[in-house]
Design an enzyme around this catalytic site. Sequence first.
Site, PDB file in Angstrom:
ATOM      1  N   ASP A  12      35.153  61.482 -85.589  1.00  0.00           N
ATOM      2  CA  ASP A  12      34.925  62.344 -86.758  1.00  0.00           C
ATOM      3  C   ASP A  12      36.110  62.277 -87.727  1.00  0.00           C
ATOM      4  O   ASP A  12      37.250  62.101 -87.312  1.00  0.00           O
ATOM      5  CB  ASP A  12      34.693  63.783 -86.288  1.00  0.00           C
ATOM      6  CG  ASP A  12      34.027  64.625 -87.362  1.00  0.00           C
ATOM      7  OD1 ASP A  12      33.476  64.045 -88.330  1.00  0.00           O
ATOM      8  OD2 ASP A  12      34.045  65.866 -87.239  1.00  0.00           O
ATOM      9  N   HIS A  49      34.040  55.179 -93.573  1.00  0.00           N
ATOM     10  CA  HIS A  49      33.263  54.601 -92.466  1.00  0.00           C
ATOM     11  C   HIS A  49      33.719  53.170 -92.184  1.00  0.00           C
ATOM     12  O   HIS A  49      33.847  52.762 -91.032  1.00  0.00           O
ATOM     13  CB  HIS A  49      31.762  54.650 -92.771  1.00  0.00           C
ATOM     14  CG  HIS A  49      31.225  56.044 -92.953  1.00  0.00           C
ATOM     15  ND1 HIS A  49      31.482  57.053 -92.047  1.00  0.00           N
ATOM     16  CD2 HIS A  49      30.478  56.604 -93.936  1.00  0.00           C
ATOM     17  CE1 HIS A  49      30.895  58.173 -92.470  1.00  0.00           C
ATOM     18  NE2 HIS A  49      30.291  57.926 -93.612  1.00  0.00           N
ATOM     19  N   SER A  56      24.591  60.805 -85.374  1.00  0.00           N
ATOM     20  CA  SER A  56      23.853  61.802 -84.599  1.00  0.00           C
ATOM     21  C   SER A  56      22.439  61.976 -85.153  1.00  0.00           C
ATOM     22  O   SER A  56      22.163  61.600 -86.308  1.00  0.00           O
ATOM     23  CB  SER A  56      24.582  63.152 -84.641  1.00  0.00           C
ATOM     24  OG  SER A  56      24.416  63.766 -85.903  1.00  0.00           O
ATOM     25  N   SER A  57      21.573  62.574 -84.346  1.00  0.00           N
ATOM     26  CA  SER A  57      20.205  62.825 -84.827  1.00  0.00           C
ATOM     27  C   SER A  57      20.236  63.766 -86.034  1.00  0.00           C
ATOM     28  O   SER A  57      19.319  63.765 -86.851  1.00  0.00           O
ATOM     29  CB  SER A  57      19.322  63.367 -83.699  1.00  0.00           C
ATOM     30  OG  SER A  57      20.031  64.239 -82.867  1.00  0.00           O
ATOM     31  N   LEU A 108      34.337  46.037 -69.870  1.00  0.00           N
ATOM     32  CA  LEU A 108      34.018  47.396 -70.304  1.00  0.00           C
ATOM     33  C   LEU A 108      32.532  47.556 -70.677  1.00  0.00           C
ATOM     34  O   LEU A 108      31.963  46.696 -71.350  1.00  0.00           O
ATOM     35  CB  LEU A 108      34.872  47.684 -71.554  1.00  0.00           C
ATOM     36  CG  LEU A 108      34.665  49.009 -72.265  1.00  0.00           C
ATOM     37  CD1 LEU A 108      35.382  50.130 -71.525  1.00  0.00           C
ATOM     38  CD2 LEU A 108      35.169  48.938 -73.711  1.00  0.00           C
ATOM     39  N   ARG A 127      37.665  64.210 -79.322  1.00  0.00           N
ATOM     40  CA  ARG A 127      37.077  64.380 -80.655  1.00  0.00           C
ATOM     41  C   ARG A 127      38.195  64.367 -81.684  1.00  0.00           C
ATOM     42  O   ARG A 127      39.122  65.167 -81.601  1.00  0.00           O
ATOM     43  CB  ARG A 127      36.278  65.684 -80.783  1.00  0.00           C
ATOM     44  CG  ARG A 127      35.649  65.795 -82.189  1.00  0.00           C
ATOM     45  CD  ARG A 127      34.696  66.942 -82.363  1.00  0.00           C
ATOM     46  NE  ARG A 127      34.050  66.838 -83.682  1.00  0.00           N
ATOM     47  CZ  ARG A 127      32.823  67.196 -83.975  1.00  0.00           C
ATOM     48  NH1 ARG A 127      32.061  67.720 -83.040  1.00  0.00           N
ATOM     49  NH2 ARG A 127      32.322  67.063 -85.192  1.00  0.00           N
ATOM     50  N   GLU A 157      36.905  66.532 -69.223  1.00  0.00           N
ATOM     51  CA  GLU A 157      38.064  67.185 -69.840  1.00  0.00           C
ATOM     52  C   GLU A 157      37.923  67.019 -71.349  1.00  0.00           C
ATOM     53  O   GLU A 157      37.617  65.916 -71.822  1.00  0.00           O
ATOM     54  CB  GLU A 157      39.369  66.515 -69.370  1.00  0.00           C
ATOM     55  CG  GLU A 157      39.644  66.665 -67.898  1.00  0.00           C
ATOM     56  CD  GLU A 157      39.813  68.129 -67.478  1.00  0.00           C
ATOM     57  OE1 GLU A 157      40.388  68.905 -68.255  1.00  0.00           O
ATOM     58  OE2 GLU A 157      39.347  68.475 -66.373  1.00  0.00           O
TER      59      GLU A 157
HETATM   60  C1  IPE Z   1      29.355  64.253 -85.183  1.00  0.00           C
HETATM   61  O1  IPE Z   1      30.043  64.315 -86.391  1.00  0.00           O
HETATM   62  C2  IPE Z   1      28.540  62.997 -85.141  1.00  0.00           C
HETATM   63  C3  IPE Z   1      29.304  61.769 -85.145  1.00  0.00           C
HETATM   64  C4  IPE Z   1      30.590  61.628 -85.037  1.00  0.00           C
HETATM   65  C5  IPE Z   1      28.511  60.590 -85.238  1.00  0.00           C
HETATM   66  P1  IPE Z   1      29.550  65.255 -87.573  1.00  0.00           P
HETATM   67  O2  IPE Z   1      30.599  65.226 -88.601  1.00  0.00           O
HETATM   68  O3  IPE Z   1      28.185  64.872 -88.017  1.00  0.00           O
HETATM   69  O4  IPE Z   1      29.493  66.674 -86.836  1.00  0.00           O
HETATM   70  P2  IPE Z   1      29.241  68.129 -87.416  1.00  0.00           P
HETATM   71  O5  IPE Z   1      27.884  68.156 -88.022  1.00  0.00           O
HETATM   72  O6  IPE Z   1      30.314  68.405 -88.424  1.00  0.00           O
HETATM   73  O7  IPE Z   1      29.358  69.028 -86.227  1.00  0.00           O
HETATM   74  C1  IPE Z   2      32.127  60.807 -88.719  1.00  0.00           C
HETATM   75  O1  IPE Z   2      32.863  61.074 -89.862  1.00  0.00           O
HETATM   76  C2  IPE Z   2      31.170  59.658 -88.931  1.00  0.00           C
HETATM   77  C3  IPE Z   2      29.756  60.060 -88.905  1.00  0.00           C
HETATM   78  C4  IPE Z   2      29.307  61.247 -88.636  1.00  0.00           C
HETATM   79  C5  IPE Z   2      28.799  59.010 -89.182  1.00  0.00           C
HETATM   80  P1  IPE Z   2      32.308  62.052 -90.963  1.00  0.00           P
HETATM   81  O2  IPE Z   2      31.526  61.247 -91.951  1.00  0.00           O
HETATM   82  O3  IPE Z   2      31.571  63.184 -90.358  1.00  0.00           O
HETATM   83  O4  IPE Z   2      33.645  62.562 -91.624  1.00  0.00           O
HETATM   84  P2  IPE Z   2      33.955  64.021 -92.169  1.00  0.00           P
HETATM   85  O5  IPE Z   2      33.743  64.981 -91.039  1.00  0.00           O
HETATM   86  O6  IPE Z   2      33.031  64.261 -93.312  1.00  0.00           O
HETATM   87  O7  IPE Z   2      35.384  63.930 -92.577  1.00  0.00           O
HETATM   88 MG    MG Z   3      32.212  65.024 -89.691  1.00  0.00          MG
END
Ligand code: IPE
Ligand code: IPE
Ligand code: MG
Length: 271
Positions: free
Chosen positions: A41, A58, A86-87, A152, A209, A228
Site C-alpha cells: 500500500d 504503481h 483487491s475485489s 519460492l 503492510r 504476526e
Molecule cells: C489494499 O489497499 C489492497 C491492495 C494493496 C491491493 P487499499 O489501498 O485498496 O486498501 P484500503 O481500501 O485503503 O483499505
Molecule cells: C496500493 O497502493 C496499490 C493498489 C491498491 C492497487 P494505493 O494505490 O492504494 O496507494 P494509496 O493508498 O492511495 O497511497
Molecule cells: Mg491504498
Amino acid sequence: MILLACTSLNYATAHPSQDKLTLEHNMPPTQLPNHIAMIMDGNGRWAKKRMLPRYAGHQAGLKTVRMVVEQCSTRGIKALTLFAFSSENWSRPYQEVNQIMSLFFQALRGEQRRLQKNRVRLRIIGDKSAFSPNLVQRISETERITASNDGLLLQIAANYGGRWDIVQAARTMAQQVQAGQLDPATISEANFATNLATLDCPDPDLLIRTGGEQRISNFLLWQLAYAELYFTEVLWPDFDEMALVDALNAFASRQRRFGKTGDQVQSANNP
Ligand code: IPE
Ligand code: IPE
Ligand code: MG
C-alpha cells in the site's frame, strides 16, 4: 533485479545500519518466516508527494515487487503472497483500474525470464472471471511455464477478497456434497483450507503492510488467523531491503504462542 541480487553485500557496506543486515544474514532459519504476506500500500501517496500521476506510483511499486521477490528467494523464504488488486479496488476511477490491469498484463510477460532465473513458481489467486480473456490466457501461460520451478512460491492476489475466497471454497464443497462425493460430517478446517485459493500453501507467518494503515482490507481472512502483523509507515515504492530486514527482525523478536503460555513455549524451545 539481477543488479539488486548482486549488490546486496555492497548495499550492506554502504548503508549505515549494516549491523542489522549482518544480524539478519546470520539469523537461524527457524526464526525466519516460511510464508510472508504483504499488503503493498502507498503507491498513490508516493506519486502524489512527487506531483506525479497515481500510475507512476504503481509503476515504481513494481520495482519493489522485484526486490522483495529476489530477497525472499535468496533468503530461503518458501512462499510470498502479494496483494496487488483487491475485489474492492474496482471502485477506483476507470482509468486507474485500466492502468493497473495493463501493468499487470505487461509484468506477467516482462518478468517471466527473471522468474525462471530465480526458479520462482507463480500462482495468481483471486476471481479471474472478471479479467479479459487475454489476461486470463497470459496468467495460465505464466503459471504453466513456472509450474515446475522449485524455488519460492509467489502468489499474486489479484481481484482477491478474503470473503470471496471463503465463499468460493464453501461453494466448491457444497457442490461436492450435492454430487455425493463429500460427507458433510467429514468437513474439517484442514480440508476446507485446501479448497481456498491458496490450496496447499501453509498459512502466512508474517503479514507486512506498508503505507501506514493498520487494517487487513479483506486480504487473506482465513489464512492470517495466526500471522504476526507488522505495519510500517514506509510507502510501498520506498520499501527497500533495509525495510524488509526491519520487518524480519521484528518477526524474529516475537514469541509465537499459539494459545500456550509464554513459559510453555520457552521450555519447549530450551528443553
Ligand atoms: C489494499 O489497499 C489492497 C491492495 C494493496 C491491493 P487499499 O489501498 O485498496 O486498501 P484500503 O481500501 O485503503 O483499505
Ligand atoms: C496500493 O497502493 C496499490 C493498489 C491498491 C492497487 P494505493 O494505490 O492504494 O496507494 P494509496 O493508498 O492511495 O497511497
Ligand atoms: Mg491504498
